[in-house]
Design a protein around this motif. Structure first.
Motif, short mmCIF file in Angstrom:
data_model
loop_
_atom_site.label_atom_id
_atom_site.label_comp_id
_atom_site.label_asym_id
_atom_site.label_seq_id
_atom_site.Cartn_x
_atom_site.Cartn_y
_atom_site.Cartn_z
N ASN A 3 -8.96 -10.17 -1.08
CA ASN A 3 -9.77 -11.22 -1.69
C ASN A 3 -9.34 -11.53 -3.13
O ASN A 3 -9.86 -12.48 -3.74
CB ASN A 3 -11.24 -10.81 -1.69
CG ASN A 3 -11.80 -10.66 -0.29
OD1 ASN A 3 -11.38 -11.38 0.63
ND2 ASN A 3 -12.72 -9.73 -0.10
N TYR A 4 -8.44 -10.74 -3.67
CA TYR A 4 -8.06 -10.90 -5.07
C TYR A 4 -6.57 -11.17 -5.26
O TYR A 4 -6.08 -11.16 -6.36
CB TYR A 4 -8.46 -9.64 -5.86
CG TYR A 4 -9.94 -9.36 -5.77
CD1 TYR A 4 -10.84 -9.98 -6.63
CD2 TYR A 4 -10.45 -8.52 -4.78
CE1 TYR A 4 -12.20 -9.75 -6.54
CE2 TYR A 4 -11.81 -8.27 -4.69
CZ TYR A 4 -12.68 -8.90 -5.57
OH TYR A 4 -14.03 -8.67 -5.48
N PHE A 23 -9.41 -0.06 -4.43
CA PHE A 23 -10.40 -1.10 -4.11
C PHE A 23 -11.33 -0.63 -2.99
O PHE A 23 -12.54 -0.89 -3.04
CB PHE A 23 -9.68 -2.39 -3.70
CG PHE A 23 -9.32 -3.28 -4.85
CD1 PHE A 23 -9.63 -4.62 -4.83
CD2 PHE A 23 -8.69 -2.78 -5.98
CE1 PHE A 23 -9.31 -5.46 -5.89
CE2 PHE A 23 -8.37 -3.59 -7.04
CZ PHE A 23 -8.66 -4.94 -7.02
N ARG A 24 -10.77 0.04 -2.00
CA ARG A 24 -11.63 0.55 -0.90
C ARG A 24 -12.67 1.52 -1.43
O ARG A 24 -13.81 1.55 -0.94
CB ARG A 24 -10.77 1.21 0.17
CG ARG A 24 -9.96 0.23 1.02
CD ARG A 24 -9.41 0.91 2.27
NE ARG A 24 -8.46 1.96 1.95
CZ ARG A 24 -7.15 1.78 1.80
NH1 ARG A 24 -6.64 0.56 1.91
NH2 ARG A 24 -6.35 2.80 1.53
N TYR A 58 -5.34 -6.91 -10.74
CA TYR A 58 -6.05 -5.92 -9.93
C TYR A 58 -6.88 -4.99 -10.81
O TYR A 58 -8.03 -4.65 -10.49
CB TYR A 58 -5.07 -5.09 -9.11
CG TYR A 58 -4.36 -5.83 -8.01
CD1 TYR A 58 -4.86 -7.02 -7.47
CD2 TYR A 58 -3.15 -5.35 -7.49
CE1 TYR A 58 -4.20 -7.70 -6.47
CE2 TYR A 58 -2.47 -6.03 -6.48
CZ TYR A 58 -3.00 -7.20 -5.97
OH TYR A 58 -2.34 -7.88 -4.99
N GLY A 96 -15.61 -0.32 -2.56
CA GLY A 96 -16.17 -1.24 -1.57
C GLY A 96 -15.64 -2.65 -1.63
O GLY A 96 -16.36 -3.60 -1.27
N LYS A 97 -14.40 -2.82 -2.08
CA LYS A 97 -13.81 -4.16 -2.17
C LYS A 97 -12.52 -4.22 -1.37
O LYS A 97 -11.87 -3.20 -1.13
CB LYS A 97 -13.54 -4.53 -3.63
CG LYS A 97 -14.82 -4.69 -4.45
CD LYS A 97 -14.52 -5.15 -5.88
CE LYS A 97 -15.82 -5.35 -6.66
NZ LYS A 97 -15.59 -5.80 -8.04
N ASP A 98 -12.16 -5.44 -0.95
CA ASP A 98 -10.94 -5.67 -0.19
C ASP A 98 -9.94 -6.37 -1.09
O ASP A 98 -10.20 -7.46 -1.61
CB ASP A 98 -11.24 -6.54 1.04
CG ASP A 98 -10.05 -6.67 1.98
OD1 ASP A 98 -8.91 -6.40 1.54
OD2 ASP A 98 -10.26 -7.06 3.14
N ILE A 99 -8.79 -5.76 -1.29
CA ILE A 99 -7.80 -6.30 -2.21
C ILE A 99 -7.31 -7.68 -1.78
O ILE A 99 -6.87 -8.48 -2.60
CB ILE A 99 -6.62 -5.32 -2.36
CG1 ILE A 99 -5.82 -5.65 -3.63
CG2 ILE A 99 -5.73 -5.32 -1.11
CD1 ILE A 99 -4.82 -4.60 -4.02
N VAL A 103 -10.22 -6.23 -11.96
CA VAL A 103 -11.26 -6.18 -10.93
C VAL A 103 -11.74 -4.74 -10.76
O VAL A 103 -12.93 -4.48 -10.58
CB VAL A 103 -10.72 -6.71 -9.59
CG1 VAL A 103 -11.78 -6.58 -8.50
CG2 VAL A 103 -10.29 -8.16 -9.72
N TYR A 104 -10.81 -3.82 -10.83
CA TYR A 104 -11.12 -2.41 -10.57
C TYR A 104 -11.93 -1.78 -11.69
O TYR A 104 -12.85 -1.00 -11.46
CB TYR A 104 -9.81 -1.64 -10.36
CG TYR A 104 -9.99 -0.19 -10.03
CD1 TYR A 104 -10.79 0.23 -8.97
CD2 TYR A 104 -9.34 0.80 -10.79
CE1 TYR A 104 -10.95 1.58 -8.66
CE2 TYR A 104 -9.49 2.14 -10.49
CZ TYR A 104 -10.29 2.52 -9.42
OH TYR A 104 -10.45 3.85 -9.14
#
Length: 619
Positions: free
Chosen positions: A39-40, A30-31, A88, A34-37, A91-92
């Protein structure tokens, strides 16, 4: 089965890890995007971040979580852990998913795949008792491209049968769709005898079959809680089952048709996964190509273009989707498929089907077709209504949609256009001078209000004239759209996208309805997407090309198109970013660098001919 054996069986060439110990870290993945896990995550459960084994290619991911023995673990707990990895992964990536629990000290393997990948006992694939190769999981998830060719070929044969039986061209698609729906729900049609009904009236075997079909349809509409049941049944009865062409069929003719559909079409249609739904839409759109010359202007949207447009606007489980001129329902089925793909639970899937898909269709025959199409996909279709979109402004507002997918009429007559607009037409104007743009502008305003500040996307197919035409009407509507909304992208599509139906050369426009074009101050993405790796085949229309392994070339093309658009990448000969106003041409050809080294003399001459033809038409 040890770790090495699992990797060897599924395929080491597909193995993907991002940690030294061979596991896959979702926080790290996720990093990287550019995302923060955080939030999911579901905050009500224990969290799991590290998957044992992950395998992938360009369209499929296989997730494997290993346990020593299943009987030493709480089943609900380990299934929930795998479900979290599935969430996850969605989202990924936007790939299909196969999820697996495997024993390392035993032989048990539990497998889940399909439209939503719901990891629980009811959705467990009991028929799969061991590990398979990655290629086998891929075939389970997508099916074979050649199946589509078989369906198209079967439709051609079926069309010839119906012609010989005296079924009119306009009736054929709806009749076959109705038969398919009944067969899918257990219709018995062989070896029937004359029957006496409850009123004492004698029914021939063919009348018994038609009566059974009618009862099946009514049962499905009641089961779905359809508020428009009466009008839909009236159309299916009066326009199909009670049509003279159908009622005059002999029992032998009717049985032959049903048997052909049963054996040559139904086996390839599985509405439980996306591949099956692709085939079902292919069936409808292909059959509708066999219409009379008077209907050749009908532009039924090919399923692969519906698929691309739905993916481009990011339809998901939170989307509320409207097609205000839904035709055969292809956009709605595709949107429903994509939204359900994003669901984690059966409740979520049902919510999508019942409350988040909305359609309007003006023409009676197409309305019956879209109703049947949605019913075949297990939807009560209570949110599909027959009317002019211009009568349903409040209905659209109340639907609270955030995605609009549409392919409006390109040369609409007065009766199907906005009355407020047609009142301004001169006496000599017989067809929509805005080339469909007035449909787009009107429905966008109903969906987001006059302020145009609601977060929503609109993707529409329009003729190329709407993008490059300089008539006062087209310029006026282009200006109206940019005053309220942002032109996010325009894709130039293959020249014969509707072949052998309408002759229009189409483009796809995507609008961000949340803010005016000037306020967003963004460059527009222009894609020159003229090659979709489909080809014309005599008697079959446009069909997918495949590589030497029989794999779809369209899948690779779709991935490229979406990558270019979502990442706003400029590639010579394919895409360009450019700032435009309503006075400019809205197509890639006007701004894109041309790779002249790839142009042949034949292509150059063809382009000149097309340009001259366009000039003649515009004058």
């Amino acid at each position: 089965m040890d770790r090495f054996s699992i990797i060897s069986k599924i395929g080491i060439s597909y193995y993907s890890s991002n940690l030294e110990n061979g596991e896959f870290s979702y926080p790290k993945a996720f990093r990287a995007i550019g995302k923060d896990i955080k939030n999911y995550r579901f905050h009500s459960q224990k969290h799991h971040d590290f998957l044992d084994l992950r395998f992938e290619n360009d369209r499929l991911v296989v997730l494997v979580e290993a346990k020593n023995r299943f009987d030493k673990w709480n089943k609900i707990e380990i299934q929930s852990q795998l479900q979290e990895y599935v969430r996850y992964e969605k989202v990924y990536t936007d790939k299909k998913i196969v999820a697996i629990l495997v024993e390392t000290d035993g032989d048990d393997v539990w497998t889940w795949f399909g439209q939503s990948v719901i990891v629980d006992d009811p959705h467990l694939k009991n028929e799969i008792t061991g590990l398979l190769t990655f290629e086998e999981y891929e075939e389970l998830s997508f099916g074979k491209v050649n199946d589509k060719i078989k369906v198209v070929d079967s439709i051609k044969t079926l069309n010839e049968m119906l012609h010989a039986d005296g079924i009119s061209e306009k009736l054929r698609s709806q009749f076959v769709g109705t038969c398919l729906l009944a067969l899918k729900n257990g219709l018995v049609y062989k070896n029937l005898k004359t029957k006496i009904d409850s009123s004492g009236k004698e029914k021939t075997p063919s009348q018994v079959v038609l009566s059974e079909i009618r009862e099946t349809l009514e049962g499905l509409l009641v089961k779905g809680g359809d508020l428009n049941k009466v009008s839909k049944l009236a159309i299916l009865n009066n326009k199909v089952l009670e049509d003279q062409d159908v009622t005059s069929l002999s029992y032998q003719e009717l049985t032959q048709v049903l048997e052909f559909i049963d054996e040559n079409v139904l086996p390839y249609i599985n509405d439980k996964n996306t591949a099956g739904q692709d085939l079902l839409n292919l069936f409808f759109t292909t059959f509708n190509k066999y219409v009379g010359k008077s209907d050749k202007n009908q532009a039924f949207t090919p399923d692969h273009i519906c698929d691309f447009m739905s993916k481009a606007v990011g339809v998901n489980k939170n989307s509320r989707v409207l097609d205000p001129c839904c035709g055969s329902g292809a956009f709605l089925v595709r949107a429903m498929t994509d939204a359900m793909d994003d669901c984690d639970t059966e409740e979520g899937r049902e919510k999508v089907k019942k409350n988040q898909i909305f359609g309007i269709e003006y023409e009676e025959g197409a309305f019956g077709l879209s109703s049947t199409n949605m019913l075949i996909h297990g939807d009560g279709n209570s949110n599909i209504i027959k009317d002019s979109m211009f009568n349903k402004g409040n209905w659209i507002k109340n639907a609270d949609v955030n995605v609009i997918l549409m392919n409006p009429p390109y040369n609409a007559a007065k009766k199907s256009s906005n009355p407020d607009y047609t009142n301004t037409w001169g006496s000599k104007i017989k067809q929509d001078p805005s080339k469909g743009l007035h449909f787009v502008e009107w429905v966008a305003e109903q969906a987001v209000g006059e302020s145009g500040n609601k977060i929503a996307k609109l993707a529409v197919l329009l003729p190329m004239q709407a993008a490059i035409g300089n008539s006062s009407e087209i310029r006026s509507y282009k200006k109206k759209m940019l005053e309220k909304y942002t032109l996010e992208a325009v894709f130039s599509l293959p020249k014969e996208i509707f072949y052998p139906g309408a002759n229009a050369v189409a483009c796809c426009m995507i609008f961000d309805l949340s803010q005016p074009h000037n306020k967003s101050d963004r460059d527009t993405f222009f894609g020159y997407f003229k090659e979709d790796n489909f080809e014309k085949r005599k008697g079959l229309g446009r069909v997918e090309r495949t590589d030497e392994n029989g794999e779809s070339l369209w899948e690779t093309t779709k991935k490229l198109w979406l990558d270019l658009y979502k990442n706003k990448r400029e590639v010579a000969g394919l895409s360009v970013m450019h700032k435009v106003s309503y006075e400019d041409e809205w197509l890639a050809e006007a701004y894109m660098e041309t790779d002249y080294s790839q142009i042949t003399e034949r292509e150059f001459q063809q382009t000149i001919n097309e340009f001259l033809s366009f000039i003649v038409k515009e004058r």
